[in-house]
Design an enzyme around this catalytic site. Structure first.
Site, PDB file in Angstrom:
ATOM      1  N   ASP A   1      10.627   3.124   2.819  1.00 43.61           N
ATOM      2  CA  ASP A   1      11.244   1.787   2.804  1.00 43.61           C
ATOM      3  C   ASP A   1      11.903   1.470   4.148  1.00 43.61           C
ATOM      4  O   ASP A   1      12.415   2.370   4.823  1.00 43.61           O
ATOM      5  CB  ASP A   1      12.288   1.745   1.676  1.00 43.61           C
ATOM      6  CG  ASP A   1      12.646   0.312   1.303  1.00 43.61           C
ATOM      7  OD1 ASP A   1      11.919  -0.616   1.714  1.00 43.61           O
ATOM      8  OD2 ASP A   1      13.666   0.125   0.612  1.00 43.61           O
TER       9      ASP A   1
ATOM     10  N   HIS B   1       5.253  -2.557   9.538  1.00 48.08           N
ATOM     11  CA  HIS B   1       4.289  -1.751   8.774  1.00 48.08           C
ATOM     12  C   HIS B   1       3.412  -0.929   9.726  1.00 48.08           C
ATOM     13  O   HIS B   1       3.083   0.217   9.439  1.00 48.08           O
ATOM     14  CB  HIS B   1       3.420  -2.640   7.880  1.00 48.08           C
ATOM     15  CG  HIS B   1       4.201  -3.340   6.798  1.00 48.08           C
ATOM     16  ND1 HIS B   1       5.156  -2.701   6.040  1.00 48.08           N
ATOM     17  CD2 HIS B   1       4.184  -4.624   6.352  1.00 48.08           C
ATOM     18  CE1 HIS B   1       5.674  -3.554   5.172  1.00 48.08           C
ATOM     19  NE2 HIS B   1       5.113  -4.730   5.342  1.00 48.08           N
TER      20      HIS B   1
ATOM     21  N   LEU C   1      -3.149  20.733   3.202  1.00 46.28           N
ATOM     22  CA  LEU C   1      -2.140  19.804   2.663  1.00 46.28           C
ATOM     23  C   LEU C   1      -2.862  18.817   1.760  1.00 46.28           C
ATOM     24  O   LEU C   1      -3.921  18.292   2.125  1.00 46.28           O
ATOM     25  CB  LEU C   1      -1.454  19.041   3.816  1.00 46.28           C
ATOM     26  CG  LEU C   1      -0.499  17.915   3.400  1.00 46.28           C
ATOM     27  CD1 LEU C   1       0.777  18.473   2.754  1.00 46.28           C
ATOM     28  CD2 LEU C   1      -0.116  17.036   4.607  1.00 46.28           C
TER      29      LEU C   1
HETATM   30  C1  FPP Z   1       8.284  -0.791   2.419  1.00 42.56           C
HETATM   31  O1  FPP Z   1       9.035  -1.382   3.456  1.00 42.56           O
HETATM   32  C2  FPP Z   1       6.935  -0.450   2.890  1.00 42.56           C
HETATM   33  C3  FPP Z   1       5.753  -0.852   2.315  1.00 42.56           C
HETATM   34  C4  FPP Z   1       5.661  -1.704   1.128  1.00 42.56           C
HETATM   35  C5  FPP Z   1       4.465  -0.490   2.902  1.00 42.56           C
HETATM   36  C6  FPP Z   1       4.285   0.950   3.247  1.00 42.56           C
HETATM   37  C7  FPP Z   1       3.203   1.042   4.221  1.00 42.56           C
HETATM   38  C8  FPP Z   1       3.238   1.755   5.348  1.00 42.56           C
HETATM   39  C9  FPP Z   1       4.351   2.656   5.730  1.00 42.56           C
HETATM   40  C10 FPP Z   1       2.106   1.634   6.264  1.00 42.56           C
HETATM   41  C11 FPP Z   1       1.305   2.862   6.482  1.00 42.56           C
HETATM   42  C12 FPP Z   1       0.864   3.557   5.267  1.00 42.56           C
HETATM   43  C13 FPP Z   1      -0.267   4.285   5.156  1.00 42.56           C
HETATM   44  C14 FPP Z   1      -0.480   5.121   3.956  1.00 42.56           C
HETATM   45  C15 FPP Z   1      -1.308   4.313   6.217  1.00 42.56           C
HETATM   46  P1  FPP Z   1       9.574  -2.864   3.258  1.00 42.56           P
HETATM   47  O2  FPP Z   1       8.535  -3.802   3.753  1.00 42.56           O
HETATM   48  O3  FPP Z   1       9.962  -3.062   1.828  1.00 42.56           O
HETATM   49  O4  FPP Z   1      10.834  -2.886   4.193  1.00 42.56           O
HETATM   50  P2  FPP Z   1      12.188  -3.732   3.962  1.00 42.56           P
HETATM   51  O5  FPP Z   1      12.853  -3.146   2.742  1.00 42.56           O
HETATM   52  O6  FPP Z   1      12.959  -3.449   5.199  1.00 42.56           O
HETATM   53  O7  FPP Z   1      11.800  -5.167   3.805  1.00 42.56           O
END
Ligand code: FPP
Length: 246
Positions: free
Chosen positions: A19, A36, A130
């Site tokens: 997050d 992201h 892994l």
């Molecule tokens: C949450 O942060 C993150 C996500 C919903 C997306 C997770 C995806 C990645 C880390 C990209 C790479 C992943 C892979 C598997 C290649 P948020 O957008 O909710 O952040 P915020 O709480 O600050 O708004």
């Protein structure tokens, strides 16, 4: 670089709610997708950290069943990012003997994406350094429901009696049942909640919450989460004295 934690206390299975990408981008006056993309680099670093420290299973919450509710533009950008990651990272994962698996209700994704996921899983299926599980359109409640449905179907086929269903039997149908149980749950980004991730599997996991935003989470952060875990006394319902005697 190796772990400074006692090897006997390295968690075998770590799950992470990644997050904070959006806030990381906002702090830099950039769009959420920038966060992201930076998050993808953190994924690479943490996978490397797990390989170095001897963690056997890493389960990442990449896209929850609730994430479809985000603005269409962000959902589209995330799908693009996942496809790009699939195209670019699988070779390296494979050469590092990482087994890649997608968990969740994959029926929601289009054919092209599903085919690429299936191909990546098949290509890496023989690897064992892994086990990297990427939860996509996953929800902990969905997982329990799909396991209950399989149990009900088995009863309907006459293979099982309802009274034979117990925790072990239902657990056998949950996602990741063939892997070591979850030891350590990490959530970055400062929120202290589980957000419908791995509800069943979390029963006896240790929880580690950190304010670090996901794009800043690196191998040093992983090491400190593992050291925190290594200091915990896991009692599984027993007393501290009983645990000391074992
Ligand atoms: C949450 O942060 C993150 C996500 C919903 C997306 C997770 C995806 C990645 C880390 C990209 C790479 C992943 C892979 C598997 C290649 P948020 O957008 O909710 O952040 P915020 O709480 O600050 O708004």
């Amino acid at each position: 670089m190796t772990s400074s934690a006692d090897p006997a206390r390295i968690p075998r299975h770590i799950a992470i709610v990644m997050d904070g990408n959006g806030r990381w981008a906002k702090l830099r006056h950039r769009p959420r997708t920038f966060g992201h993309n930076a998050g993808r680099k953190a994924v690479r670093d943490v996978v490397e950290g797990c390989l170095r420290q001897g963690v056997k299973v890493l389960t990442l919450f990449a896209f929850s069943s609730e994430n479809w509710q985000r603005p269409q533009e962000e959902v589209g950008a995330l799908m693009e990012l996942f496809l790009r990651a699939l195209d670019k990272e699988v070779d390296e994962l494979h050469s590092n003997e990482v087994r890649l698996r997608f968990v969740g209700d994959l029926s929601a994704f289009d054919n092209g994406m599903r085919q690429r996921m299936t191909a990546a899983m098949a290509r890496t299926a023989g690897n064992d350094a892994l086990h990297l599980n990427v939860a996509m359109n996953y929800g902990g409640r969905w997982d329990i429901v799909q396991a209950a449905r399989k149990a009900a179907e088995s009863v309907a086929r006459g293979e099982l009696r309802a009274e034979e269903i117990d925790e072990a039997l239902l657990g056998h149908w949950m996602s990741l049942a063939d892997l070591p149980p979850l030891d350590l749950f990490i959530r970055t980004g400062g929120e202290c909640r589980v957000s419908n991730f791995l509800l069943w599997q979390l029963a006896y996991a240790e929880l580690h919450f950190t304010d670090t935003l996901w794009p800043d989470f690196d191998q040093a952060c992983l090491r400190s989460a593992i050291e925190d875990y290594a200091r915990r006394e896991r009692r599984f319902g027993r007393t501290g004295e009983q645990v000391a005697q074992r």
